[in-house]
Scaffold this motif. Sequence first.
Motif, mmCIF file in Angstrom:
data_model
loop_
_atom_site.group_PDB
_atom_site.id
_atom_site.type_symbol
_atom_site.label_atom_id
_atom_site.label_comp_id
_atom_site.label_asym_id
_atom_site.label_seq_id
_atom_site.Cartn_x
_atom_site.Cartn_y
_atom_site.Cartn_z
ATOM 1 N N GLU A 309 1.883 14.470 10.659
ATOM 2 C CA GLU A 309 2.371 13.337 11.464
ATOM 3 C C GLU A 309 1.666 12.048 11.066
ATOM 4 O OE1 GLU A 309 2.094 11.492 15.926
ATOM 5 O OE2 GLU A 309 1.785 13.659 15.703
ATOM 6 N N GLN A 310 0.355 12.112 10.844
ATOM 7 C CA GLN A 310 -0.387 10.914 10.472
ATOM 8 C C GLN A 310 -0.059 10.474 9.042
ATOM 9 O OE1 GLN A 310 -4.429 10.391 11.422
ATOM 10 N NE2 GLN A 310 -4.219 11.052 13.539
ATOM 11 N N ILE A 311 0.116 11.427 8.145
ATOM 12 C CA ILE A 311 0.529 11.093 6.782
ATOM 13 C C ILE A 311 1.890 10.410 6.800
ATOM 14 C CG2 ILE A 311 1.171 12.073 4.530
ATOM 15 C CD1 ILE A 311 -0.865 14.355 5.188
ATOM 16 N N PHE A 312 2.786 10.911 7.618
ATOM 17 C CA PHE A 312 4.130 10.342 7.791
ATOM 18 C C PHE A 312 4.047 8.899 8.291
ATOM 19 C CE2 PHE A 312 7.929 9.878 10.581
ATOM 20 C CZ PHE A 312 8.929 10.052 9.628
ATOM 21 N N ASN A 313 3.223 8.664 9.315
ATOM 22 C CA ASN A 313 3.054 7.299 9.845
ATOM 23 C C ASN A 313 2.478 6.369 8.784
ATOM 24 O OD1 ASN A 313 3.957 8.145 12.370
ATOM 25 N ND2 ASN A 313 1.900 8.498 13.167
ATOM 26 N N ALA A 314 1.469 6.865 8.056
ATOM 27 C CA ALA A 314 0.826 6.043 7.024
ATOM 28 C C ALA A 314 1.804 5.690 5.912
ATOM 29 C CB ALA A 314 -0.379 6.793 6.451
ATOM 30 N N TYR A 315 2.620 6.645 5.521
ATOM 31 C CA TYR A 315 3.606 6.427 4.463
ATOM 32 C C TYR A 315 4.586 5.325 4.851
ATOM 33 C CZ TYR A 315 7.898 7.395 1.795
ATOM 34 O OH TYR A 315 9.042 7.297 1.036
ATOM 35 N N TRP A 316 5.093 5.378 6.080
ATOM 36 C CA TRP A 316 6.082 4.387 6.511
ATOM 37 C C TRP A 316 5.442 3.028 6.776
ATOM 38 C CZ3 TRP A 316 11.173 4.048 6.260
ATOM 39 C CH2 TRP A 316 11.881 5.198 5.942
ATOM 40 N N ALA A 324 -1.610 -0.649 4.198
ATOM 41 C CA ALA A 324 -1.781 0.141 2.986
ATOM 42 C C ALA A 324 -2.185 1.573 3.312
ATOM 43 C CB ALA A 324 -2.834 -0.500 2.083
ATOM 44 N N TYR A 325 -1.905 2.445 2.341
ATOM 45 C CA TYR A 325 -2.275 3.856 2.474
ATOM 46 C C TYR A 325 -2.469 4.430 1.083
ATOM 47 C CZ TYR A 325 -1.091 8.853 2.489
ATOM 48 O OH TYR A 325 -1.063 10.207 2.249
ATOM 49 N N TRP A 326 -3.618 5.037 0.867
ATOM 50 C CA TRP A 326 -3.895 5.784 -0.353
ATOM 51 C C TRP A 326 -4.363 7.182 0.031
ATOM 52 C CZ3 TRP A 326 -5.673 0.590 -0.168
ATOM 53 C CH2 TRP A 326 -5.112 -0.262 -1.139
ATOM 54 N N GLU A 327 -3.998 8.166 -0.786
ATOM 55 C CA GLU A 327 -4.440 9.535 -0.515
ATOM 56 C C GLU A 327 -5.952 9.659 -0.630
ATOM 57 O OE1 GLU A 327 -2.346 12.452 -2.756
ATOM 58 O OE2 GLU A 327 -0.382 11.650 -2.259
ATOM 59 N N GLN A 328 -6.539 8.947 -1.598
ATOM 60 C CA GLN A 328 -7.989 8.937 -1.756
ATOM 61 C C GLN A 328 -8.483 7.499 -1.612
ATOM 62 O OE1 GLN A 328 -9.851 11.665 -2.037
ATOM 63 N NE2 GLN A 328 -8.022 12.967 -2.029
ATOM 64 N N LEU A 329 -9.413 7.281 -0.703
ATOM 65 C CA LEU A 329 -9.906 5.941 -0.433
ATOM 66 C C LEU A 329 -11.239 5.721 -1.151
ATOM 67 C CD1 LEU A 329 -8.857 3.584 1.276
ATOM 68 C CD2 LEU A 329 -10.369 4.337 3.111
ATOM 69 N N ASN A 330 -11.410 4.534 -1.733
ATOM 70 C CA ASN A 330 -12.683 4.160 -2.339
ATOM 71 C C ASN A 330 -12.947 2.688 -2.057
ATOM 72 O OD1 ASN A 330 -11.143 2.663 -4.240
ATOM 73 N ND2 ASN A 330 -11.005 4.453 -5.579
ATOM 74 N N ARG A 331 -14.083 2.196 -2.496
ATOM 75 C CA ARG A 331 -14.459 0.816 -2.194
ATOM 76 C C ARG A 331 -13.462 -0.181 -2.777
ATOM 77 N NH1 ARG A 331 -19.845 -1.954 -4.566
ATOM 78 N NH2 ARG A 331 -18.391 -2.365 -6.260
ATOM 79 N N GLU A 332 -13.002 0.050 -3.983
ATOM 80 C CA GLU A 332 -12.063 -0.869 -4.607
ATOM 81 C C GLU A 332 -10.765 -0.975 -3.821
ATOM 82 O OE1 GLU A 332 -13.754 1.507 -6.191
ATOM 83 O OE2 GLU A 332 -15.161 0.177 -7.240
ATOM 84 N N ARG A 333 -10.316 0.130 -3.256
ATOM 85 C CA ARG A 333 -9.069 0.108 -2.489
ATOM 86 C C ARG A 333 -9.258 -0.577 -1.141
ATOM 87 N NH1 ARG A 333 -7.040 6.151 -4.447
ATOM 88 N NH2 ARG A 333 -6.043 5.374 -6.374
ATOM 89 N N VAL A 334 -10.398 -0.385 -0.524
ATOM 90 C CA VAL A 334 -10.682 -1.120 0.712
ATOM 91 C C VAL A 334 -10.716 -2.619 0.426
ATOM 92 C CG1 VAL A 334 -12.375 -1.545 2.534
ATOM 93 C CG2 VAL A 334 -11.942 0.794 1.768
ATOM 94 N N GLU A 335 -11.369 -2.998 -0.654
ATOM 95 C CA GLU A 335 -11.446 -4.412 -1.015
ATOM 96 C C GLU A 335 -10.068 -4.968 -1.382
ATOM 97 O OE1 GLU A 335 -14.385 -4.240 -4.088
ATOM 98 O OE2 GLU A 335 -16.060 -4.489 -2.678
ATOM 99 N N SER A 336 -9.223 -4.151 -2.013
ATOM 100 C CA SER A 336 -7.857 -4.564 -2.320
ATOM 101 C C SER A 336 -7.070 -4.826 -1.039
ATOM 102 C CB SER A 336 -7.155 -3.495 -3.152
ATOM 103 O OG SER A 336 -5.791 -3.793 -3.334
ATOM 104 N N PHE A 337 -7.228 -3.933 -0.068
ATOM 105 C CA PHE A 337 -6.572 -4.127 1.233
ATOM 106 C C PHE A 337 -7.016 -5.437 1.864
ATOM 107 C CE2 PHE A 337 -7.274 -3.603 5.870
ATOM 108 C CZ PHE A 337 -5.953 -3.603 6.285
#
Length: 371
Positions: A309-316, A324-337
Amino acid sequence: MIARCFCFEPRKSSEKSLTIYFRKHTMANILYGVNGEGAGHSTRAKEVIAHLQQRRHAVQVVSFDRGLANLRKDFDVTEITGWHIEYVNNQVRYRRTITKNLLTARKTAASVARLKDLIDEKKINVVVTDFEPLSCHAGRSKRLPVISIDNQHCLTNTDVTYPSQYRRDATAAKMVTRLMVPRAHAYLVTSFFDAKVTKPNTFLFPPILRECILKAKARQGEHVLVYVTSPAPDLAKLLADVRCSFVAYGFGREGQDGNILFKKPSLDGFLADLIAAKAIIANAGFSLVTEALYLGKPYLAVPVEHQFEQIFNAYWLDKAGYGAYWEQLNRERVESFLFNLPYFREKLVGYPRQGNQGLLAKLDGLISGKG
């Protein structure tokens, strides 16, 4: 691909006549079952129950766990046994979940018997359930009309897409959803995106929001609000390396630690931090996502692992351009957001902000026998 913004007209499928199920009740006796897992179900139910009481209906509320704790402050609530999901480090643990719930089988049977007695004792006319299976089961056994109000049935009763790699998880989630509230006479489904209804007697509405959210005057502060369902030390470690100020809930600790201010649970404190946040980083529970979107807050979704359910919400949410939603989160992706906050805010300007009137009017119509 960006989903189109939509002005929410309640969507419905080709429906069977509901008047054969719902007799006319100016003042009805209603059994209202609320799933107690997390706070989202009870938050939504509180608004609906208050509306029903204002309409002079007698509402008998049943719930468990957090739902019981949240609702008993304002209503007379009967405690029942509920099913729980077990989490460890922001992941669903299936073996623990199954084992724990199997141990409650006798209590579950006793709760169903208690609900059947309550239906007879209070002369219940209608059952409403927010993803709570025992009230649905008791209502069906007594041949009463059952109305489902939740967001989960968007997955089973509308035509929606989701990432193909989660097809197995989606199949399991659909099975669970159907088992939780089988064969309701009407499904009032909430969603923060538009979808085509595919099942009979299903109606699509905007999310039900708390009155305090509908009346809130959002502002853009300096902090990013962070929330997790269960302590997530890996996420805390990641955020500690990001040049940003964070206010964090759900980590099981308090106090300032570098750029993160950890806070203990507080409904009022969390609401204030939500209204003043410049963005949200959190699990992708439906209630928090929809409140954040209504307030115009860009959202970085961190779904609980293995909870579709949460993956579904994140996808939409990502597909709509609201965050934004990434399957794997890292510092670069947080900074991109964080870098792309202006883009997300621009998309959120077009988010349809509507109140609860549409769904509540449909519920009134069903109870009154007008369909």
